[in-house]
Design a protein around this motif. Structure first.
Motif, PDB file in Angstrom:
ATOM      1  N   SER A  92      48.291 -12.982  21.172  1.00 62.00           N
ATOM      2  CA  SER A  92      48.097 -13.234  19.776  1.00 62.00           C
ATOM      3  C   SER A  92      47.128 -14.233  19.607  1.00 62.00           C
ATOM      4  CB  SER A  92      49.376 -13.735  19.136  1.00 62.00           C
ATOM      5  OG  SER A  92      49.665 -15.095  19.513  1.00 62.00           O
ATOM      6  N   LEU A  93      46.047 -14.044  18.622  1.00 66.37           N
ATOM      7  CA  LEU A  93      45.025 -14.853  18.031  1.00 66.37           C
ATOM      8  C   LEU A  93      45.355 -15.092  16.670  1.00 66.37           C
ATOM      9  CD1 LEU A  93      43.814 -12.738  20.566  1.00 66.37           C
ATOM     10  CD2 LEU A  93      41.871 -14.641  20.218  1.00 66.37           C
ATOM     11  N   CYS A  94      45.360 -16.518  16.094  1.00 64.82           N
ATOM     12  CA  CYS A  94      45.426 -16.584  14.899  1.00 64.82           C
ATOM     13  C   CYS A  94      44.300 -17.697  14.345  1.00 64.82           C
ATOM     14  CB  CYS A  94      47.089 -17.159  14.575  1.00 64.82           C
ATOM     15  SG  CYS A  94      47.335 -16.980  12.718  1.00 64.82           S
ATOM     16  N   VAL A  95      43.723 -17.220  13.334  1.00 60.16           N
ATOM     17  CA  VAL A  95      42.675 -18.314  12.941  1.00 60.16           C
ATOM     18  C   VAL A  95      43.263 -19.370  11.934  1.00 60.16           C
ATOM     19  CG1 VAL A  95      40.624 -18.402  11.780  1.00 60.16           C
ATOM     20  CG2 VAL A  95      40.784 -16.486  13.135  1.00 60.16           C
ATOM     21  N   HIS A 113      37.065 -15.435  11.734  1.00 61.39           N
ATOM     22  CA  HIS A 113      37.770 -14.102  11.977  1.00 61.39           C
ATOM     23  C   HIS A 113      36.887 -12.981  12.210  1.00 61.39           C
ATOM     24  CE1 HIS A 113      40.200 -10.563  10.801  1.00 61.39           C
ATOM     25  NE2 HIS A 113      41.116 -11.244  11.254  1.00 61.39           N
ATOM     26  N   CYS A 135      49.535 -14.376   9.335  1.00 60.92           N
ATOM     27  CA  CYS A 135      50.590 -15.360   9.670  1.00 60.92           C
ATOM     28  C   CYS A 135      50.647 -16.090   8.266  1.00 60.92           C
ATOM     29  CB  CYS A 135      50.131 -16.813  10.352  1.00 60.92           C
ATOM     30  SG  CYS A 135      51.076 -18.250  10.401  1.00 60.92           S
ATOM     31  N   GLU A 146      47.037 -17.044   7.185  1.00 60.90           N
ATOM     32  CA  GLU A 146      46.004 -17.101   8.046  1.00 60.90           C
ATOM     33  C   GLU A 146      45.924 -15.711   8.755  1.00 60.90           C
ATOM     34  OE1 GLU A 146      47.438 -20.102  10.606  1.00 60.90           O
ATOM     35  OE2 GLU A 146      47.266 -21.572   9.121  1.00 60.90           O
ATOM     36  N   LYS A 147      44.655 -15.173   9.199  1.00 60.98           N
ATOM     37  CA  LYS A 147      44.680 -14.004   9.666  1.00 60.98           C
ATOM     38  C   LYS A 147      44.461 -14.045  11.157  1.00 60.98           C
ATOM     39  CE  LYS A 147      42.924 -11.623   5.754  1.00 60.98           C
ATOM     40  NZ  LYS A 147      41.838 -10.774   5.190  1.00 60.98           N
ATOM     41  N   GLY A 148      44.719 -12.946  11.763  1.00 59.33           N
ATOM     42  CA  GLY A 148      44.367 -12.843  13.375  1.00 59.33           C
ATOM     43  C   GLY A 148      44.578 -11.564  13.902  1.00 59.33           C
ATOM     44  N   PRO A 176      41.184 -21.205  16.875  1.00 56.67           N
ATOM     45  CA  PRO A 176      42.418 -19.993  16.957  1.00 56.67           C
ATOM     46  C   PRO A 176      43.378 -20.698  17.867  1.00 56.67           C
ATOM     47  CG  PRO A 176      40.336 -19.013  17.191  1.00 56.67           C
ATOM     48  CD  PRO A 176      39.800 -20.610  17.507  1.00 56.67           C
ATOM     49  N   MET A 178      46.337 -19.272  20.285  1.00 52.25           N
ATOM     50  CA  MET A 178      46.580 -18.426  21.115  1.00 52.25           C
ATOM     51  C   MET A 178      47.628 -18.352  22.075  1.00 52.25           C
ATOM     52  SD  MET A 178      43.730 -16.828  23.758  1.00 52.25           S
ATOM     53  CE  MET A 178      42.457 -16.919  22.594  1.00 52.25           C
TER      54      MET A 178
END
Length: 466
Positions: A92-95, A113, A135, A146-148, A176, A178
């Motif tokens: 998972s990666l979340c900006v 992103h 998120c 928050e997009k990812g 980000p 992770m």
């Protein structure tokens, strides 16, 4: 190392240490609950599954202390587990949002992103599957989303871990967040957050993945008016003002907006908008109808800003939609002027700007769109309003046949509409829910002469002066 040679043997040793063992030790789990509880608090996640369904979950860092709801901890979602625990490795990666910076923070997060999306679409990630991740807070008033991404590597390749780690090191703070997913000996799903050695303030931790109920509205719906469907000119301007330092053309467009008269009034002649998906015959019908009515033909975005269309089409959604929105306000100035002399026919206006924005932003199936009569479907109060809007529709097979018959280069929207039936359906539903004014739907499957006659008949019935 092929991708990030400067990291050398140090990174290789770190990556080997990061590969999780077959179980998550209880001592380690308890330590995570004590040391990093804030990372999981009020953080809910939305994952778009391969079938376009949405799975919601949260991360729990408490393992029994303080009245844990063990029934919630025992919850399982087979769809979520099937995807996150597929053979290989899932990341998972979340900006992160930039706190306290308004539109500037949203734009910076959106550009990061997009940068990640571009990087994850290249080697060595081409062998992986990429899905959208969101998120959000269960209380939409307590913070922005928050997009990812969720990245599935079917081969659990060390090269992928190495490249992901390089992406983190290359990003400026806030980086980000992770993590990677795995199951313990009992089959329960966990997420382990990555730590960056030597980075001050970086926190890891291991958390139980707990499914949650789907909220009444898609989490992005409350944010649509400040991200893609701007309710007025003032909000749209704020986005472009933040873009001036890195997109000089933004200042040029704002200068054009400032030259437009205020408090525009439509002239005595009717203003007609013709909308529709690409390859519905919209442009041809618009041109023919304008000639039949001896009307002025306008096309959106107007020529004075369309010269920069490629620049803004390559920017993140919030900037791209602000560009089309400002184009509508500039178009309104020309509509007001021309409608004093003759009828005005427009090839696309505000409805297309909003419909494509909503369908692009809201992931999942059509029922996840904002419900009918939601404020996002309402025409902006400060934008000159047309007398009538007609929406041309054709069946998917006919539309694709027409695209192939053009022999022309396909736009990004045409490619998306052709390859993604769900996206096409969401665009059409969004069109049909527009209000004040709503769309008059026209079946554009028959030959052009029949369609043009139908359109002219509707216009003349609605506009008594013609």
């Amino acid at each position: 190392m092929a991708y990030f040679p400067r990291l050398g043997n140090y990174m290789l040793r770190f990556l080997e240490r990061m590969r999780p063992s077959s179980q998550v030790p209880a001592v380690r789990r308890q330590a995570a609950a004590v040391n990093a509880p804030d990372l999981a608090r009020d953080r809910f996640f939305l994952l778009e599954l391969p079938d376009a369904g949405l799975a919601h979950f949260t991360l729990c860092g408490d393992y029994g202390e303080g009245g844990t709801d063990w029934s919630a901890l025992a919850a399982r979602d087979p769809r979520l587990e099937a995807f996150l625990l597929a053979p290989g490795r899932t990341y998972s990666l979340c900006v992160p949002a930039v706190p306290g910076s308004g539109y500037r923070g949203r734009i910076l997060a959106a550009r990061l992103h997009q940068h990640l999306l571009q990087q994850l679409s290249r080697d060595p990630f081409r062998q992986c599957e990429l899905r959208r991740l969101l998120c959000y807070s269960p209380d939409s008033r307590s913070g922005i989303t928050e997009k990812g991404f969720i990245l599935w590597d079917p081969h659990d390749c060390l090269e992928i871990q190495r490249a992901l780690q390089g992406l983190l090191f290359a990003c400026e703070t806030p980086r980000p967040q992770m993590g990677m997913f795995k199951a313990d000996h009992s089959g329960l799903l966990w997420q382990r957050l990555w730590e960056l050695p030597g980075v001050v303030g970086d926190k890891g931790g291991t958390f139980r993945v707990v499914p949650t109920e789907e909220p009444p509205l898609h989490p992005l719906v409350p944010e649509l008016p400040i991200t893609v469907v701007f309710p007025n000119l003032e909000e749209t301007r704020k986005v472009f003002e933040e873009c001036i330092p890195f997109i000089p053309e933004a200042k040029e467009i704002l200068n054009l907006v400032d030259k437009c008269p205020k408090n525009l009034q439509k002239g005595r002649f009717p203003v007609i908008v013709i909308e529709g998906l690409d390859a519905t015959g919209k442009t041809t019908v618009t041109e023919k109808v304008s000639k039949a009515l001896r009307a002025v033909f306008l096309k959106s975005p107007p020529p004075c800003v369309s010269q920069w269309r490629k620049i803004f089409d390559d920017e993140p959604t919030i900037i791209r939609r602000a560009y089309y929105s400002l184009g509508n306000y500039i178009m309104a100035s020309e509509i007001a002027k021309q409608s004093t002399q003759a009828p005005v026919i427009i090839d696309r206006y505000w409805h297309s700007t909003a419909a494509y924005a909503i369908a692009t932003e809201i992931s999942g199936l059509p029922h996840h769109l904002p419900p009918a009569h939601h404020s996002v479907y309402q025409w902006p109060q400060d934008l000159l309003r047309p007398d009538i809007v007609l929406l041309l529709t054709v069946n998917p097979e006919e539309r694709i046949h027409r695209i192939l018959g053009r022999g022309m280069h396909k736009t990004k929207e045409e490619i998306e509409l052709e390859n993604n039936e769900l996206f096409r359906e969401k665009v059409e539903i969004s069109y049909q829910r527009m209000e004040n004014p709503s769309c008059h739907t026209v079946d554009a499957n028959p030959n052009r002469k029949v369609v043009i006659a139908t359109v002219l008949n509707i216009i003349r019935k609605h506009c008594a002066s013609l």
